[in-house]
Design a protein around this motif. Structure first.
Motif, mmCIF file in Angstrom:
data_model
loop_
_atom_site.group_PDB
_atom_site.id
_atom_site.type_symbol
_atom_site.label_atom_id
_atom_site.label_comp_id
_atom_site.label_asym_id
_atom_site.label_seq_id
_atom_site.Cartn_x
_atom_site.Cartn_y
_atom_site.Cartn_z
ATOM 1 N N UNK A 102 0.845 -1.190 0.000
ATOM 2 C CA UNK A 102 0.000 0.000 0.000
ATOM 3 C C UNK A 102 0.883 1.243 0.000
ATOM 4 N N UNK A 153 0.216 4.402 0.122
ATOM 5 C CA UNK A 153 -0.080 5.439 1.106
ATOM 6 C C UNK A 153 0.608 5.119 2.429
ATOM 7 N N UNK A 154 0.448 3.892 2.861
ATOM 8 C CA UNK A 154 1.044 3.498 4.137
ATOM 9 C C UNK A 154 2.557 3.593 4.079
ATOM 10 N N UNK A 165 4.382 5.433 2.142
ATOM 11 C CA UNK A 165 4.804 6.828 2.117
ATOM 12 C C UNK A 165 4.715 7.467 3.500
ATOM 13 N N UNK A 166 3.620 7.166 4.133
ATOM 14 C CA UNK A 166 3.412 7.764 5.447
ATOM 15 C C UNK A 166 4.520 7.329 6.410
ATOM 16 N N UNK A 200 5.351 15.924 -2.793
ATOM 17 C CA UNK A 200 4.721 16.338 -4.034
ATOM 18 C C UNK A 200 5.719 17.111 -4.883
ATOM 19 N N UNK A 237 4.072 12.285 -5.663
ATOM 20 C CA UNK A 237 2.916 12.727 -6.414
ATOM 21 C C UNK A 237 3.301 13.864 -7.331
ATOM 22 N N UNK A 241 1.081 26.405 -2.184
ATOM 23 C CA UNK A 241 -0.124 26.051 -1.446
ATOM 24 C C UNK A 241 -0.387 24.559 -1.550
ATOM 25 N N UNK A 301 -0.959 22.060 4.769
ATOM 26 C CA UNK A 301 -1.452 21.311 3.625
ATOM 27 C C UNK A 301 -1.501 19.849 4.031
ATOM 28 N N UNK A 302 -2.671 19.245 3.938
ATOM 29 C CA UNK A 302 -2.849 17.889 4.470
ATOM 30 C C UNK A 302 -1.889 16.904 3.825
ATOM 31 N N UNK A 312 -1.220 13.827 2.053
ATOM 32 C CA UNK A 312 -2.047 12.942 1.241
ATOM 33 C C UNK A 312 -1.922 11.482 1.651
ATOM 34 N N UNK A 313 -0.703 11.082 1.915
ATOM 35 C CA UNK A 313 -0.478 9.675 2.256
ATOM 36 C C UNK A 313 -1.302 9.292 3.487
ATOM 37 N N UNK A 314 -1.213 10.135 4.486
ATOM 38 C CA UNK A 314 -1.934 9.840 5.722
ATOM 39 C C UNK A 314 -3.442 9.841 5.476
ATOM 40 N N UNK A 358 -5.041 9.299 2.729
ATOM 41 C CA UNK A 358 -5.433 8.130 1.960
ATOM 42 C C UNK A 358 -5.447 6.884 2.822
ATOM 43 N N UNK A 359 -4.421 6.778 3.633
ATOM 44 C CA UNK A 359 -4.311 5.591 4.476
ATOM 45 C C UNK A 359 -5.498 5.511 5.415
#
Lengths: 354, 354
Positions: free
Chosen positions: A62, A64-65, A67-68, A75, A105, A127, B60-61, B63-65, B67-68
């Motif tokens: 996964x 997302x996980x 990356x987190x 980005x 991203x 931003x 800025x949120x 994204x990875x978190x 999404x997870x």
DNA sequence: CCTCGTTTTGGTATCGCTACCATGTCTCCC
DNA sequence: GGGAGACATGGTAGCGATACCAAAACGAGG
């Protein structure tokens, strides 16, 4: 306290996680992670077992996980102005591919070349939490934009700037060498009366190409002075330049336009005047843009590996951002990739030499 | 060995998190989350305070978190074959933009139109954990690829298929109506001797365009039979077709080519024969591809909002995947977007009517 | 046999965010 | 007055992975 049997939030079928693999393979999640990420310190037996399990279960990490947990997933911005569409599409493919590989991203942002517009674009990128930006041409030439981005503490990679800017990383081909090579090719075919159409004066690539042409002519020696016209990389400007070049006798036997759009214009103008390409006139271009293969006769030109360059730009950006976070000094790197001379039907020996 | 006082893993400066904002605004992280995500049940005062804090801190949120936590971040595939580059680049821009908006990852995959190649491509997508695929033309016409994808239980959105396939979601313009409109435009200019060049017979859009042309002619009535040639969407095929159309007297006063590349070829052929566009011959195309504006005279054509269509395709995919997870039945949706007739210089009243 | 260093493995604590539930407030209306 | 319901907020427990550390297994050298 009663615990619900299933703690899972969405009722739908969950995908395979690292834990499933671990259980299946009879090892800990950590070990699976190490195998999947090619880490060292895993015995061969374990590695095999785990890979087996991964394949059996069809596990795919996964993003997302990942990356987190590893603080990745930055980005990156891609600030594009108004390049030719075919250029942009190849560029996007290469950049997006590299971005996917690195798990970052890619944020696209369009921007006109006015100071106000670039300021706005940069603000939007900031931003958006972007930490690095790829600048394809022609934006990479804009000192305003580069300054603007640097003020926002972004890393920058310029792509295909003729001369690498001192203040940014850069991926490019050797415009000088490529133009020289093309010119040598024309001379080798036996052409002596050459015409050249320069590119837009605000892009450094234009001058490099011009210098490459001039250098080859110089090296060859004993040639009539080539005829030169100013162009601006547009079809229209090519039409005008070609008109001038083909209005005065003796006509050149070969015209080298600084990009394909202008070369296409030369062909159009030549046809209009009843000259046949390549028999009456050889025409060559630069860029190997889409039009080069989609006109008749096909255009002999210089191919740039655009997708590869875009990919390398993203690679450099990622390396700089991640390296920078580790404290490694990020000295500006200039990377040069190989071009290629593509021969199609638009170039031939001159009539006189046939 | 110096131990960082902070427990944080990477030594570099962390970015602003939702907690920082919460603390700064004097509320709980949950409230911030609600504000940022436009949730309801937040008082206006609180919302203002939080938004203020967000702006102040430049939050800025991650994204990875996000999404997870919300089980988002699916991967969507974009399987592209060999569309024109300008088409692809616009398409990519639109698709990537939508993907970013939804927080999904876009995976690009190139694929030739042979069964073997498509099988390989689909396998790669599956291996990449892709759950849905966007199919731009011409791949969207391939039943093989659609079947292949469906076997892998992927959601599919076809884009710009002339006739929507029954087995997939679809975004398209109304090729029939657009071609009809264009033909009506020609008739309104006063043209009576029309020529038409059909598109590639393996794309349903070709037939829709042809039908639209025929319908307009039919509705108008009392016209000499239009002359029709088969083309294949390529410049080359347009050249051949134009050659045939312009070889037989009486010449048509207007030629409608089923795409811009072929229209450009018609113009080239017309010039070769000493016909002036638009005074001797009106030429119109379809697609508003890059070439349309980059030749002289500019091509009157039908514009498709490609980026928008690509974006909508991704939207639909996301909706289907997320909706499907909630158990909502995902009936195939066909969405039609508006086209636009772009008038440039290549169309004028016929000589006789002038 | 014991110590030391290297290889191999597992446990635990996050990463930043949101789902879910609990807890209050305020109304409104019988 | 008090329960129902809408609104507003906070607490807690993960999402799936990796970083970091601890521990176990192993071999070699003294």
């Amino acid at each position: 306290m009663n615990k619900p049997a299933r703690k899972s939030r969405s009722g739908a079928r969950r995908s395979v996680t690292i834990k499933d693999v671990a259980r299946y393979a009879g090892v800990s999640p950590m070990t699976v992670s190490r195998v999947v990420n090619g880490g060292q310190y895993v015995s061969d037996v374990t590695r095999q077992t785990v890979m087996q399990a991964v394949r059996q279960l069809g596990y795919s990490p996964n993003l997302a996980a990942r990356n987190l947990a590893s603080a990745r997933g930055e980005r990156m911005g891609l600030l594009y102005g108004n390049p030719s569409a075919s250029y942009l599409s190849e560029f996007l493919v290469g950049a997006l591919d590299a971005a996917t590989r690195h798990g970052v991203q890619l944020v696209l942002e369009k921007c006109e070349m006015t100071p106000a517009a670039s300021r706005r674009a940069v603000r939007r990128l900031v931003a958006g939490g972007v930490v690095g930006v790829v600048l394809p041409p022609p934006l990479c030439e804009s000192a305003v934009i580069r300054a603007e981005l640097q003020a926002a503490r972004m890393r920058i990679v310029a792509v295909a700037a003729g001369r690498p800017p001192a203040d940014a990383m850069c991926v490019s081909i050797d415009d000088f060498a490529a133009a020289r090579e093309m010119t040598q090719y024309l001379l080798a075919l036996g052409h002596t009366r050459l015409g050249f159409i320069k590119g837009h004066p605000n892009q450094t690539a234009s001058e490099e190409r011009w210098r490459g042409f001039a250098a080859a002519v110089e090296e060859h020696g004993k040639l009539p002075e080539p005829r030169v016209e100013q162009g601006f990389f547009t079809f229209r400007s090519g039409l005008d330049a070609a008109g001038k070049l083909l209005a005065v006798e003796p006509l050149p036997t070969a015209i080298f336009a600084s990009n394909d759009d202008m070369a296409a214009a030369v062909m159009a103008e030549a046809h209009r005047r009843g000259l046949e390409v390549p028999n009456d006139l050889t025409v060559v271009g630069f860029d190997d843009s889409l039009i080069a293969a989609n006109i008749w006769p096909g255009l002999t030109t210089i191919h740039q590996p655009i997708a590869q360059m875009a990919g390398e730009a993203v690679d450099m950006l990622v390396a700089a951002v991640r390296g920078g976070r580790r404290g490694a000094a990020a000295e500006p790197v200039h990377r040069q990739v190989a071009h290629e001379l593509i021969t199609r039907e638009s170039a031939a020996r001159p009539r006189s030499a046939a």
